[in-house]
Design a protein around this motif. Structure first.
Motif, PDB file in Angstrom:
ATOM      1  N   GLU A 122      15.254  85.470 -56.936  1.00  0.00           N
ATOM      2  CA  GLU A 122      14.713  84.743 -55.782  1.00  0.00           C
ATOM      3  C   GLU A 122      15.752  84.647 -54.669  1.00  0.00           C
ATOM      4  O   GLU A 122      15.418  84.720 -53.483  1.00  0.00           O
ATOM      5  CB  GLU A 122      14.250  83.356 -56.231  1.00  0.00           C
ATOM      6  CG  GLU A 122      13.506  82.581 -55.140  1.00  0.00           C
ATOM      7  CD  GLU A 122      12.976  81.246 -55.649  1.00  0.00           C
ATOM      8  OE1 GLU A 122      12.488  80.467 -54.811  1.00  0.00           O
ATOM      9  OE2 GLU A 122      13.071  80.975 -56.854  1.00  0.00           O
ATOM     10  N   ALA A 123      17.034  84.517 -55.042  1.00  0.00           N
ATOM     11  CA  ALA A 123      18.090  84.435 -54.043  1.00  0.00           C
ATOM     12  C   ALA A 123      18.192  85.742 -53.263  1.00  0.00           C
ATOM     13  O   ALA A 123      18.395  85.730 -52.041  1.00  0.00           O
ATOM     14  CB  ALA A 123      19.426  84.115 -54.724  1.00  0.00           C
ATOM     15  N   THR A 124      18.004  86.847 -53.959  1.00  0.00           N
ATOM     16  CA  THR A 124      18.060  88.141 -53.280  1.00  0.00           C
ATOM     17  C   THR A 124      16.923  88.264 -52.277  1.00  0.00           C
ATOM     18  O   THR A 124      17.121  88.753 -51.158  1.00  0.00           O
ATOM     19  CB  THR A 124      17.980  89.288 -54.304  1.00  0.00           C
ATOM     20  OG1 THR A 124      19.092  89.193 -55.201  1.00  0.00           O
ATOM     21  CG2 THR A 124      17.998  90.639 -53.619  1.00  0.00           C
ATOM     22  N   LEU A 125      15.721  87.794 -52.687  1.00  0.00           N
ATOM     23  CA  LEU A 125      14.581  87.849 -51.769  1.00  0.00           C
ATOM     24  C   LEU A 125      14.826  86.996 -50.546  1.00  0.00           C
ATOM     25  O   LEU A 125      14.505  87.407 -49.408  1.00  0.00           O
ATOM     26  CB  LEU A 125      13.308  87.394 -52.511  1.00  0.00           C
ATOM     27  CG  LEU A 125      12.031  87.381 -51.676  1.00  0.00           C
ATOM     28  CD1 LEU A 125      11.764  88.766 -51.086  1.00  0.00           C
ATOM     29  CD2 LEU A 125      10.837  86.915 -52.519  1.00  0.00           C
ATOM     30  N   HIS A 126      15.376  85.777 -50.725  1.00  0.00           N
ATOM     31  CA  HIS A 126      15.696  84.931 -49.578  1.00  0.00           C
ATOM     32  C   HIS A 126      16.699  85.627 -48.649  1.00  0.00           C
ATOM     33  O   HIS A 126      16.568  85.547 -47.422  1.00  0.00           O
ATOM     34  CB  HIS A 126      16.259  83.582 -50.075  1.00  0.00           C
ATOM     35  CG  HIS A 126      15.213  82.628 -50.517  1.00  0.00           C
ATOM     36  ND1 HIS A 126      14.346  81.987 -49.649  1.00  0.00           N
ATOM     37  CD2 HIS A 126      14.873  82.178 -51.768  1.00  0.00           C
ATOM     38  CE1 HIS A 126      13.531  81.192 -50.319  1.00  0.00           C
ATOM     39  NE2 HIS A 126      13.823  81.290 -51.628  1.00  0.00           N
ATOM     40  N   ASN A 127      17.661  86.303 -49.226  1.00  0.00           N
ATOM     41  CA  ASN A 127      18.676  87.021 -48.437  1.00  0.00           C
ATOM     42  C   ASN A 127      18.040  88.136 -47.633  1.00  0.00           C
ATOM     43  O   ASN A 127      18.351  88.313 -46.453  1.00  0.00           O
ATOM     44  CB  ASN A 127      19.765  87.550 -49.371  1.00  0.00           C
ATOM     45  CG  ASN A 127      20.955  88.131 -48.595  1.00  0.00           C
ATOM     46  OD1 ASN A 127      21.276  87.641 -47.506  1.00  0.00           O
ATOM     47  ND2 ASN A 127      21.614  89.127 -49.154  1.00  0.00           N
ATOM     48  N   TRP A 128      17.100  88.869 -48.259  1.00  0.00           N
ATOM     49  CA  TRP A 128      16.452  89.972 -47.535  1.00  0.00           C
ATOM     50  C   TRP A 128      15.600  89.442 -46.379  1.00  0.00           C
ATOM     51  O   TRP A 128      15.563  90.041 -45.306  1.00  0.00           O
ATOM     52  CB  TRP A 128      15.576  90.759 -48.498  1.00  0.00           C
ATOM     53  CG  TRP A 128      16.403  91.615 -49.466  1.00  0.00           C
ATOM     54  CD1 TRP A 128      17.736  91.759 -49.522  1.00  0.00           C
ATOM     55  CD2 TRP A 128      15.868  92.377 -50.532  1.00  0.00           C
ATOM     56  NE1 TRP A 128      18.120  92.575 -50.539  1.00  0.00           N
ATOM     57  CE2 TRP A 128      16.972  92.991 -51.194  1.00  0.00           C
ATOM     58  CE3 TRP A 128      14.574  92.633 -51.044  1.00  0.00           C
ATOM     59  CZ2 TRP A 128      16.808  93.815 -52.295  1.00  0.00           C
ATOM     60  CZ3 TRP A 128      14.415  93.476 -52.132  1.00  0.00           C
ATOM     61  CH2 TRP A 128      15.526  94.067 -52.764  1.00  0.00           C
TER      62      TRP A 128
ATOM     63  N   LEU B  46       7.405  82.630 -53.322  1.00  0.00           N
ATOM     64  CA  LEU B  46       8.521  83.583 -53.292  1.00  0.00           C
ATOM     65  C   LEU B  46       9.072  83.855 -54.685  1.00  0.00           C
ATOM     66  O   LEU B  46       9.472  84.975 -55.002  1.00  0.00           O
ATOM     67  CB  LEU B  46       9.651  83.062 -52.387  1.00  0.00           C
ATOM     68  CG  LEU B  46       9.328  82.968 -50.895  1.00  0.00           C
ATOM     69  CD1 LEU B  46      10.549  82.453 -50.121  1.00  0.00           C
ATOM     70  CD2 LEU B  46       8.905  84.330 -50.346  1.00  0.00           C
ATOM     71  N   ALA B  47       9.039  82.832 -55.531  1.00  0.00           N
ATOM     72  CA  ALA B  47       9.535  83.013 -56.895  1.00  0.00           C
ATOM     73  C   ALA B  47       8.683  84.030 -57.643  1.00  0.00           C
ATOM     74  O   ALA B  47       9.210  84.875 -58.381  1.00  0.00           O
ATOM     75  CB  ALA B  47       9.565  81.674 -57.631  1.00  0.00           C
ATOM     76  N   GLN B  48       7.336  83.943 -57.440  1.00  0.00           N
ATOM     77  CA  GLN B  48       6.452  84.879 -58.116  1.00  0.00           C
ATOM     78  C   GLN B  48       6.622  86.295 -57.564  1.00  0.00           C
ATOM     79  O   GLN B  48       6.640  87.287 -58.329  1.00  0.00           O
ATOM     80  CB  GLN B  48       4.995  84.415 -57.944  1.00  0.00           C
ATOM     81  CG  GLN B  48       3.996  85.273 -58.691  1.00  0.00           C
ATOM     82  CD  GLN B  48       4.199  85.255 -60.192  1.00  0.00           C
ATOM     83  OE1 GLN B  48       4.456  84.190 -60.776  1.00  0.00           O
ATOM     84  NE2 GLN B  48       4.127  86.436 -60.835  1.00  0.00           N
ATOM     85  N   ILE B  49       6.802  86.418 -56.238  1.00  0.00           N
ATOM     86  CA  ILE B  49       6.998  87.742 -55.627  1.00  0.00           C
ATOM     87  C   ILE B  49       8.282  88.366 -56.135  1.00  0.00           C
ATOM     88  O   ILE B  49       8.331  89.555 -56.464  1.00  0.00           O
ATOM     89  CB  ILE B  49       7.002  87.620 -54.087  1.00  0.00           C
ATOM     90  CG1 ILE B  49       5.615  87.150 -53.577  1.00  0.00           C
ATOM     91  CG2 ILE B  49       7.395  88.949 -53.450  1.00  0.00           C
ATOM     92  CD1 ILE B  49       5.575  86.874 -52.095  1.00  0.00           C
ATOM     93  N   ALA B  50       9.341  87.554 -56.219  1.00  0.00           N
ATOM     94  CA  ALA B  50      10.619  88.066 -56.720  1.00  0.00           C
ATOM     95  C   ALA B  50      10.476  88.545 -58.150  1.00  0.00           C
ATOM     96  O   ALA B  50      11.005  89.596 -58.530  1.00  0.00           O
ATOM     97  CB  ALA B  50      11.700  86.988 -56.618  1.00  0.00           C
TER      98      ALA B  50
END
Length: 381
Positions: free
Chosen positions: A35-41, A24-28
């Motif tokens: 990364e926090a925004t991606l987790h939120n989405w 997820l870190a790489q995708i973000a």
């Protein structure tokens, strides 16, 4: 404040993250978000798909809309509650404009208040720019003048009021006077309005006579009343004042209108002739005798008012007997063509016949003038 990412972009990032082809870190990092925004989405996407508990965007939107509607209904209820007094009086819309200002001060939008109260925002803002128009000022001034005229003589309807206004420096058409008088319920006491019941006006004096039409001296008790008779030109009105002790008509006035000024003129004529002090002046409850100007004339001349009951002719019977004589000897003798012709006939009969030729048994077969002359000589002696 940063602009929100497009919904399509968010969906694409979530779809890529769900493939688990990279951390997820790489995708973000690849999509330029934290990364926090991606987790939120991802969390929100799971809620929207139903895989995780929570409120979806559709439900949140419905909840916001429901709250908005509830708030609007509360505002409308508050408007109707505070406007109840205005609606009960059936005031025109512009009279409720000040209420809109009060509601706006309490946080209720002008648009909502205007819609509920039934007029446009444009009309309200036009009033706000000029709360009192020139027409409103003129109407208020005319209404005050009409009230003053009507207070002096409650017998006046809108036609007589319209006739009196030019003398006060006010120019207004009869239709306008009628409209304003009707809106303010300024009606003649003689008017008969459908759906309305009028009672006789309250007495402004107590009954000091109580049907005892006797006196022990001149100028002790006077009686007064008004009579009318038709001519080919219209009605003619006579207000007469009679001294009970000598039965003499000590004052009278004749006019084509039955106004308070008619009674006042008769009283002034009597005062000029007799110069009384403390005399009791008894009348019925006619509006002319209850008027402000007549009561003021009594007080200014040191006279005491007295009034009989409503619909009791006997309470002023001694005055009615004089009018019966006038009716028999003058009014009903012939048809009168003009007011002036009848006026001269009345005056001639009072001064020539009634005062100086008609002997009365109650006066020892003397005329009123003879009786007063003898009485005056005795008092002088």
């Amino acid at each position: 404040m940063p602009k929100p990412y497009p919904a399509e972009f968010r969906r694409d990032v979530v779809a890529v993250a769900r493939k688990h082809e990279a951390p997820l870190a790489q995708i973000a990092k690849d999509f330029g978000i934290s990364e926090a925004t991606l987790h939120n989405w991802l969390k929100k996407a799971d809620i929207e798909d139903g895989s995780s508990p929570g409120v979806t965007e559709k439900e949140a939107a419905e909840l916001r809309e429901a709250k908005k509607r509830i708030r609007l209904l509360e505002q409308e209820n508050e408007i109707l509650r505070r406007a109840a007094a205005f609606f009960a009086r059936e005031l025109p819309p512009k009279m409720t404009y000040p209420l809109v200002l009060d509601l706006a001060a309490d946080g209720i939008p002008v648009a909502v208040a205007c819609r509920v109260l039934g007029f446009s925002k444009q009309a309200f803002y036009k009033w706000k720019a000029n709360p009192v128009s020139d027409r409103d000022r003129a109407d208020a001034h005319l209404i005050n003048a009409a009230l003053d005229v009507h207070l002096d003589d409650p017998a006046f309807g809108y036609r007589f009021i319209a006739d009196e206004l030019p003398a006060l420096g006010i120019s207004a058409g009869e239709n306008r006077v009628q409209r304003l008088c009707s809106s303010q319920r300024i009606w003649s006491v003689f008017a008969k309005k459908r759906g309305l019941s009028r009672k006789a006006g309250p007495p402004v004096h107590e009954d000091l006579v109580d049907r005892d039409f006797t006196a022990t001296a001149l100028n002790e008790l006077w009686l007064t009343d008004i009579t009318e008779h038709r001519t080919d030109e219209g009605k003619l009105y006579l207000c007469a004042i009679k001294d009970v002790y000598s039965n003499r008509i000590v004052g009278y006035s004749i006019d084509e209108r039955m106004k308070a000024s008619l009674a006042v003129s008769a009283l002034r004529n009597a005062v000029a002739l007799r110069s009384p002090r403390g005399t009791v002046v008894h009348s019925d409850r006619g509006s002319q005798f209850r008027s402000t100007v007549f009561v003021r004339a009594l007080k200014s001349n040191g006279l005491t008012g007295s009034m009989g009951r409503v619909g009791a002719c006997g309470d002023n019977a001694a005055m009615e007997s004089f009018f019966a004589l006038l009716q028999k000897n003058v009014l009903d003798r012939r048809r009168w063509s003009t007011r002036q012709e009848l006026r001269l006939a009345i005056v001639t009969w009072i001064e020539k016949t009634y005062h100086r030729r008609r002997r009365q048994r109650a006066l020892g077969r003397l005329t009123p003038i003879e009786f007063e002359t003898i009485e005056t000589d005795l008092q002088a002696a």
